[in-house]
Write an enzyme that holds these catalytic residues in place. Sequence first.
Site, PDB file in Angstrom:
ATOM      1  N   ASP A 257      92.303  65.155  68.698  1.00 16.27           N
ATOM      2  CA  ASP A 257      91.424  64.024  68.394  1.00 16.27           C
ATOM      3  C   ASP A 257      89.975  64.489  68.396  1.00 16.27           C
ATOM      4  OD1 ASP A 257      91.245  60.919  68.181  1.00 16.27           O
ATOM      5  OD2 ASP A 257      89.721  61.492  69.664  1.00 16.27           O
TER       6      ASP A 257
ATOM      7  N   TYR B 109      81.154  64.319  68.267  1.00 13.94           N
ATOM      8  CA  TYR B 109      81.411  65.238  69.377  1.00 13.94           C
ATOM      9  C   TYR B 109      80.731  66.586  69.157  1.00 13.94           C
ATOM     10  CZ  TYR B 109      85.219  61.916  70.328  1.00 13.94           C
ATOM     11  OH  TYR B 109      85.969  60.789  70.562  1.00 13.94           O
TER      12      TYR B 109
ATOM     13  N   LYS C 260      86.373  61.189  62.968  1.00 13.13           N
ATOM     14  CA  LYS C 260      85.827  59.832  62.965  1.00 13.13           C
ATOM     15  C   LYS C 260      84.480  59.766  62.252  1.00 13.13           C
ATOM     16  CE  LYS C 260      87.887  59.203  67.544  1.00 13.13           C
ATOM     17  NZ  LYS C 260      87.913  60.614  67.942  1.00 13.13           N
TER      18      LYS C 260
ATOM     19  N   HIS D 105      84.430  55.053  63.847  1.00 13.37           N
ATOM     20  CA  HIS D 105      84.282  55.327  65.275  1.00 13.37           C
ATOM     21  C   HIS D 105      83.903  54.080  66.075  1.00 13.37           C
ATOM     22  CE1 HIS D 105      83.265  58.898  68.130  1.00 13.37           C
ATOM     23  NE2 HIS D 105      83.769  57.888  68.807  1.00 13.37           N
TER      24      HIS D 105
END
Length: 311
Positions: free
Chosen positions: A42, A47, A76, A107
Amino acid sequence: MEITLNNGFQMPMMGLGVWRMEKEEIKDLIINAIKIGYRHFDCAADYKSEAEIGEALAEALENGLVKREELFVTSKLWNSDHGHVLEACKDSLKKLQLQYLDLYLVHFPIATKHTGVGNTSSALGKDGMLDIDTTISLETTWHAMEDLVSAGLVRSIGISNYDIFMTRDCLAYSKVKPAVNQIETHPYFQRESLVKFCQKHGICVTAHTPLGGAAANPEFFGATYNCLDDPLLQELAKKYERSPAQIALRWGIQRDTVVIPKTSKLKRLEENLQVFDFELEEEDMDLIKNIDKKYRTNLISTLAWGMDIYA
């Protein structure tokens, strides 16, 4: 163990979340995870680790550790790219060194000031609150997500951090139904109504914080409770000769939710996978229902964005 999504694709019920992983650790982490059996990863543009994950996946594929069709990779769309869905998706694919994503999620259900594709900042206004873009609707964003499916860039699309009302609206205006809603849910924040609503309408629920997350991320969670310290989970851990984390993960899986715990420790990686060789008795599932505190631990919007987007 896999769950079949509403479009026929299968998604592993255990995945590895990579939020806030140290960049220098990620490559080895992903390689080791693949070696011990992980196939579901994921990721997200926000990130800021897609390039490092891409290097690890490319190496694993090149060395024959895994085949692409055996992997399930999620990324996302960040808030600031709602008006640039195609470009944002292509940017993630380039960094991940993939031809397609297995799953691409919105997201958060909020569009913010665009700061450049790949630059996933959260611009704040002069008032210290998130600079929300009121010219882009969630429906517009969703239709752009649907175009990614038509273009073959993603196999499945979904939503993340949507409540019942936003999920209902998405079902109403969508041509391609959301396959997944990724939300915070754990024994202290069970969200039974939202989980059941999604499942009733064929939307798989993924728990992005299946262990609560408070101990690992205090600066973003601001939490004082840790569900893994709950006396009931401690008691059940002894009964089943497992860890409290394994009990919480098994509970999530028996709710038919996908779980994506985060860890950078090899021992925990292995431990988290060892939840498919036992089952919680129905009476114990019912006992866990009774410890729900309706306690949201992820407070990032309040702490970093200057507003509570869930209010």
